[in-house]
Design an enzyme around this catalytic site. Structure first.
Site, PDB file in Angstrom:
ATOM      1  N   HIS A   1      51.112  41.154  43.617  1.00 29.34           N
ATOM      2  CA  HIS A   1      50.091  42.129  44.041  1.00 29.34           C
ATOM      3  C   HIS A   1      50.662  42.964  45.175  1.00 29.34           C
ATOM      4  CE1 HIS A   1      45.647  43.195  44.233  1.00 29.34           C
ATOM      5  NE2 HIS A   1      46.190  43.890  45.232  1.00 29.34           N
TER       6      HIS A   1
ATOM      7  N   HIS B   1      51.189  47.281  46.180  1.00 29.15           N
ATOM      8  CA  HIS B   1      50.970  48.690  45.845  1.00 29.15           C
ATOM      9  C   HIS B   1      52.155  49.538  46.305  1.00 29.15           C
ATOM     10  CE1 HIS B   1      46.633  48.396  44.694  1.00 29.15           C
ATOM     11  NE2 HIS B   1      46.704  47.313  45.448  1.00 29.15           N
TER      12      HIS B   1
ATOM     13  N   HIS C   1      41.144  44.084  40.474  1.00 25.63           N
ATOM     14  CA  HIS C   1      40.694  43.861  41.850  1.00 25.63           C
ATOM     15  C   HIS C   1      39.213  43.476  41.811  1.00 25.63           C
ATOM     16  CE1 HIS C   1      44.274  46.164  43.011  1.00 25.63           C
ATOM     17  NE2 HIS C   1      44.017  45.917  44.286  1.00 25.63           N
TER      18      HIS C   1
ATOM     19  N   GLU D   1      36.710  41.253  46.701  1.00 31.39           N
ATOM     20  CA  GLU D   1      37.315  41.598  47.983  1.00 31.39           C
ATOM     21  C   GLU D   1      36.242  42.267  48.826  1.00 31.39           C
ATOM     22  OE1 GLU D   1      41.096  44.186  49.772  1.00 31.39           O
ATOM     23  OE2 GLU D   1      40.295  44.644  47.782  1.00 31.39           O
TER      24      GLU D   1
END
Length: 329
Positions: free
Chosen positions: A12, A14, A194, A197
């Site tokens: 994970h 970005h 996702h 969160e």
């Protein structure tokens, strides 16, 4: 064995949240932005004023503005994979939203190929294995997200390994995007989502409805024993990013990573955004060892457990298993 010695799997991470600072500084100068290095860091990294995920996501504005050429996209990908290799990462899946990089007359093919090329160049030089995940964005038009699924299908097995759903989770609920994953399934594209969160347990329940085997973050599952049990029973892996969770205030007390691990939840430890969070995977491991009762062997187990969930073929998985078998002998 120290943290540096552990071969690592990062699932994970970005791309646009992990732009090399020196590259960004050079490009802002070329684009006529007269930032000092200190000012640039304020634009790219979180500080105490960040109170939630939406604030955190504002740190992507400048990187996305800079990453509007094939050359810059390739360099960013190349430098990120090279840096990961130096940190003893042996396999990494890096994600980004290709629709964020079309402002300078690029098309989706240009963007995706550039990022793949950077990864492949790093692989040729330092041997790091990995893949690219293309992110669908909450808040984007449905046709734009469908176009990302189509481009993922085109490059699946050629560098692209999966799709993802990212963005402002509390504003754009997961349930509004479930049909995108039906289309991804039809196209036979693996995916991660996702969830759990910025939004709560409902987001995780909705993600699980898709049949996903991976959830980005997912730490709010600690709030519901029944959903945690389903997560365990369905063998779903959580991609956990401790530092990022604190910064977005998804977690406001002690991080639940240790409890989830002890309960039997499968966990991959990642960093989310190296530059935005001012972190790297070794620092993340050290933080976990300092703040929990988890030990080096537990972190190794998280990596070994992650192998089954990577978006790669059996040959790659077996190569990774061999690495861990050697260090455990």
């Amino acid at each position: 064995m120290t943290v540096k010695d552990i071969p690592k799997i990062v699932l994970h991470l970005h791309l646009d949240g992990s732009v090399d600072i020196n590259d960004a500084y050079e490009w802002t100068k070329k684009d006529g932005m007269n930032y000092t290095k200190k000012e640039l860091l304020r634009e790219l990294q979180v500080d105490k004023n960040v109170k939630n995920l939406n604030d955190y996501l504002e740190k992507f504005n400048l990187p996305c503005k800079l990453l509007q050429t094939c050359r810059r996209l390739e360099i960013t990908s190349y430098h990120l994979f090279k840096k990961l290799a130096k940190l003893n990462v042996i396999y990494a899946e890096v994600r980004f939203a290709p629709n964020k990089h079309l402002d300078n007359n690029l098309n989706l093919d240009d963007v995706v190929i550039s990022v793949i090329n950077g990864m492949n160049k790093a692989n040729a030089e330092v041997g790091i294995m990995g893949g690219i995940i293309l992110s669908l964005m909450r808040g984007d038009k449905k046709e734009d997200n469908l176009a990302v699924i189509d481009i993922a299908s085109k490059y699946l097995g050629k560098g692209v390994v999966a799709v993802d759903l990212a963005g402002a989770e509390a504003i754009y609920p997961t349930r509004d995007y479930l049909d995108l994953f039906k289309y991804a399934k039809y196209k036979k594209i693996p995916f991660t989502i996702h969830a759990g969160e910025a939004a709560g347990i409902e987001s995780i329940k909705e993600a699980l409805e898709t049949g996903t085997k991976r959830i980005g973050h997912g730490i709010r599952v600690i709030e519901n024993k029944d959903i945690e049990k389903k997560l365990i029973d369905d063998s779903v892996l959580l991609e956990i990013c401790v530092t990022s969770n604190y910064q977005t205030e998804a977690i406001k007390g002690p991080h639940p990573i240790e409890k989830l691990y002890r309960d039997g939840v499968k966990i991959n430890i990642s960093t989310d955004n190296d530059t935005v969070s001012n972190i790297d995977i070794n620092k993340e491991y050290e933080k976990i060892l300092d703040e929990t009762n988890l030990e080096i062997d537990d972190l190794i187990k998280c990596n070994m457990d992650s192998i089954e969930y990577i978006f790669a073929n059996k040959e790659v998985k077996n190569k990774l298993r061999d690495v861990y078998e050697k260090i455990r002998k």
